[in-house]
Enzyme design. Sequence first.
Site, PDB file in Angstrom:
ATOM      1  N   GLY A 244       3.199  -2.534  13.540  1.00 43.90           N
ATOM      2  CA  GLY A 244       3.653  -3.496  12.538  1.00 43.90           C
ATOM      3  C   GLY A 244       2.956  -4.831  12.505  1.00 43.90           C
ATOM      4  O   GLY A 244       3.125  -5.582  11.542  1.00 43.90           O
ATOM      5  N   GLU A 279       2.500   1.259  18.826  1.00 39.54           N
ATOM      6  CA  GLU A 279       1.994   2.163  17.785  1.00 39.54           C
ATOM      7  C   GLU A 279       1.249   1.391  16.695  1.00 39.54           C
ATOM      8  O   GLU A 279       1.640   1.410  15.527  1.00 39.54           O
ATOM      9  CB  GLU A 279       3.168   2.917  17.142  1.00 39.54           C
ATOM     10  CG  GLU A 279       3.995   3.740  18.097  1.00 39.54           C
ATOM     11  CD  GLU A 279       5.226   4.350  17.424  1.00 39.54           C
ATOM     12  OE1 GLU A 279       5.585   3.926  16.293  1.00 39.54           O
ATOM     13  OE2 GLU A 279       5.817   5.260  18.013  1.00 39.54           O
ATOM     14  N   GLY A 281      -1.229   0.549  13.811  1.00 33.89           N
ATOM     15  CA  GLY A 281      -2.041   1.272  12.839  1.00 33.89           C
ATOM     16  C   GLY A 281      -3.006   0.304  12.180  1.00 33.89           C
ATOM     17  O   GLY A 281      -4.207   0.271  12.451  1.00 33.89           O
ATOM     18  N   ARG A 282      -2.413  -0.561  11.353  1.00 32.83           N
ATOM     19  CA  ARG A 282      -3.213  -1.526  10.588  1.00 32.83           C
ATOM     20  C   ARG A 282      -4.078  -2.399  11.504  1.00 32.83           C
ATOM     21  O   ARG A 282      -5.250  -2.636  11.227  1.00 32.83           O
ATOM     22  CB  ARG A 282      -2.242  -2.407   9.792  1.00 32.83           C
ATOM     23  CG  ARG A 282      -2.889  -3.223   8.704  1.00 32.83           C
ATOM     24  CD  ARG A 282      -1.884  -4.177   8.076  1.00 32.83           C
ATOM     25  NE  ARG A 282      -0.648  -3.547   7.688  1.00 32.83           N
ATOM     26  CZ  ARG A 282      -0.407  -3.021   6.492  1.00 32.83           C
ATOM     27  NH1 ARG A 282      -1.339  -3.044   5.564  1.00 32.83           N
ATOM     28  NH2 ARG A 282       0.761  -2.479   6.223  1.00 32.83           N
ATOM     29  N   ARG A 319      -3.247   0.392  -2.499  1.00 35.69           N
ATOM     30  CA  ARG A 319      -2.425  -0.714  -1.992  1.00 35.69           C
ATOM     31  C   ARG A 319      -2.164  -1.818  -3.026  1.00 35.69           C
ATOM     32  O   ARG A 319      -1.031  -2.275  -3.143  1.00 35.69           O
ATOM     33  CB  ARG A 319      -3.020  -1.296  -0.701  1.00 35.69           C
ATOM     34  CG  ARG A 319      -3.182  -0.243   0.417  1.00 35.69           C
ATOM     35  CD  ARG A 319      -3.445  -0.845   1.788  1.00 35.69           C
ATOM     36  NE  ARG A 319      -2.299  -1.591   2.254  1.00 35.69           N
ATOM     37  CZ  ARG A 319      -2.197  -2.896   2.218  1.00 35.69           C
ATOM     38  NH1 ARG A 319      -3.210  -3.629   1.798  1.00 35.69           N
ATOM     39  NH2 ARG A 319      -1.091  -3.485   2.623  1.00 35.69           N
ATOM     40  N   TYR A 323       1.713  -2.158  -3.711  1.00 30.86           N
ATOM     41  CA  TYR A 323       2.356  -3.271  -2.992  1.00 30.86           C
ATOM     42  C   TYR A 323       1.853  -4.638  -3.457  1.00 30.86           C
ATOM     43  O   TYR A 323       2.037  -5.632  -2.742  1.00 30.86           O
ATOM     44  CB  TYR A 323       2.092  -3.191  -1.483  1.00 30.86           C
ATOM     45  CG  TYR A 323       2.165  -1.827  -0.859  1.00 30.86           C
ATOM     46  CD1 TYR A 323       3.370  -1.123  -0.808  1.00 30.86           C
ATOM     47  CD2 TYR A 323       1.041  -1.236  -0.301  1.00 30.86           C
ATOM     48  CE1 TYR A 323       3.432   0.124  -0.222  1.00 30.86           C
ATOM     49  CE2 TYR A 323       1.095   0.008   0.294  1.00 30.86           C
ATOM     50  CZ  TYR A 323       2.292   0.688   0.324  1.00 30.86           C
ATOM     51  OH  TYR A 323       2.355   1.918   0.909  1.00 30.86           O
ATOM     52  N   CYS A 349      -6.682   5.399 -16.296  1.00 34.66           N
ATOM     53  CA  CYS A 349      -6.052   5.050 -17.572  1.00 34.66           C
ATOM     54  C   CYS A 349      -4.620   4.560 -17.418  1.00 34.66           C
ATOM     55  O   CYS A 349      -3.682   5.188 -17.908  1.00 34.66           O
ATOM     56  CB  CYS A 349      -6.122   6.247 -18.496  1.00 34.66           C
ATOM     57  SG  CYS A 349      -7.834   6.622 -18.836  1.00 34.66           S
ATOM     58  N   GLU A 350      -4.440   3.506 -16.678  1.00 35.07           N
ATOM     59  CA  GLU A 350      -3.161   2.791 -16.703  1.00 35.07           C
ATOM     60  C   GLU A 350      -3.386   1.370 -16.190  1.00 35.07           C
ATOM     61  O   GLU A 350      -4.304   1.122 -15.407  1.00 35.07           O
ATOM     62  CB  GLU A 350      -2.075   3.512 -15.906  1.00 35.07           C
ATOM     63  CG  GLU A 350      -2.394   3.858 -14.489  1.00 35.07           C
ATOM     64  CD  GLU A 350      -1.222   4.617 -13.847  1.00 35.07           C
ATOM     65  OE1 GLU A 350      -0.298   3.936 -13.397  1.00 35.07           O
ATOM     66  OE2 GLU A 350      -1.248   5.856 -13.813  1.00 35.07           O
ATOM     67  N   TYR A 378      -4.675   2.574   5.660  1.00 36.72           N
ATOM     68  CA  TYR A 378      -3.908   2.905   4.448  1.00 36.72           C
ATOM     69  C   TYR A 378      -4.789   2.838   3.196  1.00 36.72           C
ATOM     70  O   TYR A 378      -4.328   2.458   2.122  1.00 36.72           O
ATOM     71  CB  TYR A 378      -2.686   1.984   4.318  1.00 36.72           C
ATOM     72  CG  TYR A 378      -1.832   1.981   5.567  1.00 36.72           C
ATOM     73  CD1 TYR A 378      -1.130   3.126   5.941  1.00 36.72           C
ATOM     74  CD2 TYR A 378      -1.744   0.850   6.399  1.00 36.72           C
ATOM     75  CE1 TYR A 378      -0.372   3.146   7.106  1.00 36.72           C
ATOM     76  CE2 TYR A 378      -0.991   0.864   7.556  1.00 36.72           C
ATOM     77  CZ  TYR A 378      -0.305   2.020   7.908  1.00 36.72           C
ATOM     78  OH  TYR A 378       0.442   2.037   9.059  1.00 36.72           O
TER      79      TYR A 378
HETATM   80  N1  LLP Z   1       5.007   3.441  13.855  1.00 39.13           N
HETATM   81  C1  LLP Z   1       5.812   3.895  12.872  1.00 39.13           C
HETATM   82  C2  LLP Z   1       6.999   4.664  13.224  1.00 39.13           C
HETATM   83  C3  LLP Z   1       5.492   3.622  11.533  1.00 39.13           C
HETATM   84  O1  LLP Z   1       6.290   4.062  10.563  1.00 39.13           O
HETATM   85  C4  LLP Z   1       4.331   2.872  11.228  1.00 39.13           C
HETATM   86  C5  LLP Z   1       3.967   2.578   9.841  1.00 39.13           C
HETATM   87  C6  LLP Z   1       3.520   2.444  12.286  1.00 39.13           C
HETATM   88  C7  LLP Z   1       3.898   2.731  13.590  1.00 39.13           C
HETATM   89  C8  LLP Z   1       2.270   1.653  12.082  1.00 39.13           C
HETATM   90  O2  LLP Z   1       2.499   0.432  11.479  1.00 39.13           O
HETATM   91  P1  LLP Z   1       1.325  -0.641  11.352  1.00 39.13           P
HETATM   92  O3  LLP Z   1       0.937  -1.076  12.734  1.00 39.13           O
HETATM   93  O4  LLP Z   1       0.190   0.005  10.655  1.00 39.13           O
HETATM   94  O5  LLP Z   1       1.908  -1.730  10.542  1.00 39.13           O
HETATM   95  N2  LLP Z   1       1.068   2.188   3.420  1.00 39.13           N
HETATM   96  C9  LLP Z   1       1.538   0.873   3.784  1.00 39.13           C
HETATM   97  C10 LLP Z   1       1.957   0.786   5.246  1.00 39.13           C
HETATM   98  C11 LLP Z   1       3.026   1.765   5.630  1.00 39.13           C
HETATM   99  C12 LLP Z   1       3.392   1.710   7.090  1.00 39.13           C
HETATM  100  C13 LLP Z   1       4.335   2.790   7.458  1.00 39.13           C
HETATM  101  N3  LLP Z   1       4.667   2.883   8.838  1.00 39.13           N
HETATM  102  C14 LLP Z   1       0.478  -0.149   3.431  1.00 39.13           C
HETATM  103  O6  LLP Z   1      -0.579   0.217   2.920  1.00 39.13           O
HETATM  104  O7  LLP Z   1       0.686  -1.345   3.629  1.00 39.13           O
END
Ligand code: LLP
Length: 424
Positions: A244, A279, A281-282, A319, A323, A349-350, A378
């Site tokens: 997150g 965990e 991701g981003r 994105r 968002y 086309c939107e 993402y």
């Molecule tokens: N762990 C769980 C259980 C999650 O649901 C997520 C992301 C993460 C870890 C990783 O979160 P991060 O570190 O990436 O913030 N598509 C959206 C983001 C959706 C995130 C969903 N869950 C975007 O493009 O902003």
Amino acid sequence: MHHFDLKDGVLHAEGVSLEALAETVGTPTYVYSSATLRRHYGLLREACDAHRDALGEALIAFAVKANSNLSVLATLARLGCGADTVSEGEIRRALAAGIPGERIIFSGVGKTDAELAFAIDQGVRQINVESSAELDRLIAVAADKSAAPAIAIRVNPKIGAGGHAKITTGGAGDKFGVPVEEAMALYARASASPHVTPVGLACHIGSQITDLAPLEAAFRVLRDMTEALRAQGHSVTRLDLGGGLGVPYYGDAATPSPADYIAMAARVLEGLNVETAFEPGRLMAANAGVLLSRVIQVNERTDGRRFLVLDAAMNDLMRPALYDAFHDLKPVRPVEGEALPYDVVGPVCETGDTFARDRDLPPLQAGDLVVFMSAGAYGAVMSGEYNTRPLAAEVLVDGARQAVIRPRPTYDEMFAREPMAGWL
Ligand code: LLP
């Protein structure tokens, strides 16, 4: 921090010219930097190791949903990175990339029986159980196999945070996890079953969080619960702190550093004696990737609006449409001249296919190359083939080396996925 810089007047990904790459691979194309991925993992690893006394042997489990390309995952696997997965497909990807089962966490709000069975068979590190109904099904699936997989209960701490309502997961009304009291009860119920082994708690309150306060509050909830569960005689040895942490999408935006984030977690968990997992991701992938695109044309309308029409569209990078997300746009070859306001759009086309409104950019022309920055998380994973636009290619760079890690499909390949109904 990333490795996309100007060299000899041309934007490069590490040692590779994006201009040269566009010639050989075409556009739109996602380009990833191995050095950036390694750097981000390294920063987190170092921070976790510096706080081993409070965090145990912390597992950094990359959230595969952010970027699931096999070569990206393999780059991280070689560093010892784990995986946070939310489907059988993601578990399969993690395994195929060389991440062993013991470093794979299986999360998600709706895992099917078949997926739970698959996860048990692969010996994943832990299954994060998100509801009472899921615990029942998991116990039944595990009983069938005479197994007792390690589980964590996902807590919904009623603390939501994140860059947009659609990516906030910890709020009271959000579908994820169970409230504290229910989590306590589920833990006790799980402890009484011979077919699951409760090892700890998990939470993830949202994504693109740019303030440590809500994360700290959520970690405190987990700490308090751990103490309460132990007081009831339960064993709690692991805490999964989710992901997150946000990244600076705007050039000058300040976000908490990975080191400060990990230090905060260590402060909250001091003396608790648990093994932690993160965990991200981003944080790992966003700034490790760009989306390379070519200007098709500039539509200068007589009413004064100026549209920069790119060959990338919302199907390639969703994105902004989903968002209202901001991605910095940079020319691959800096352009002289006074900045002008552009609406940056794709050919779909939107009207939703608008990347930016009134973005000040130097005067650009048909044929110029541009990149969307911070598109490594993402981006490609959320792309589709709307308007029968082939999926963007993906390229991994490592120093002067480059490899196409997902080729752009040909139209024949796309159509071959759709066998004609026999009666037609
Ligand atoms: N762990 C769980 C259980 C999650 O649901 C997520 C992301 C993460 C870890 C990783 O979160 P991060 O570190 O990436 O913030 N598509 C959206 C983001 C959706 C995130 C969903 N869950 C975007 O493009 O902003």
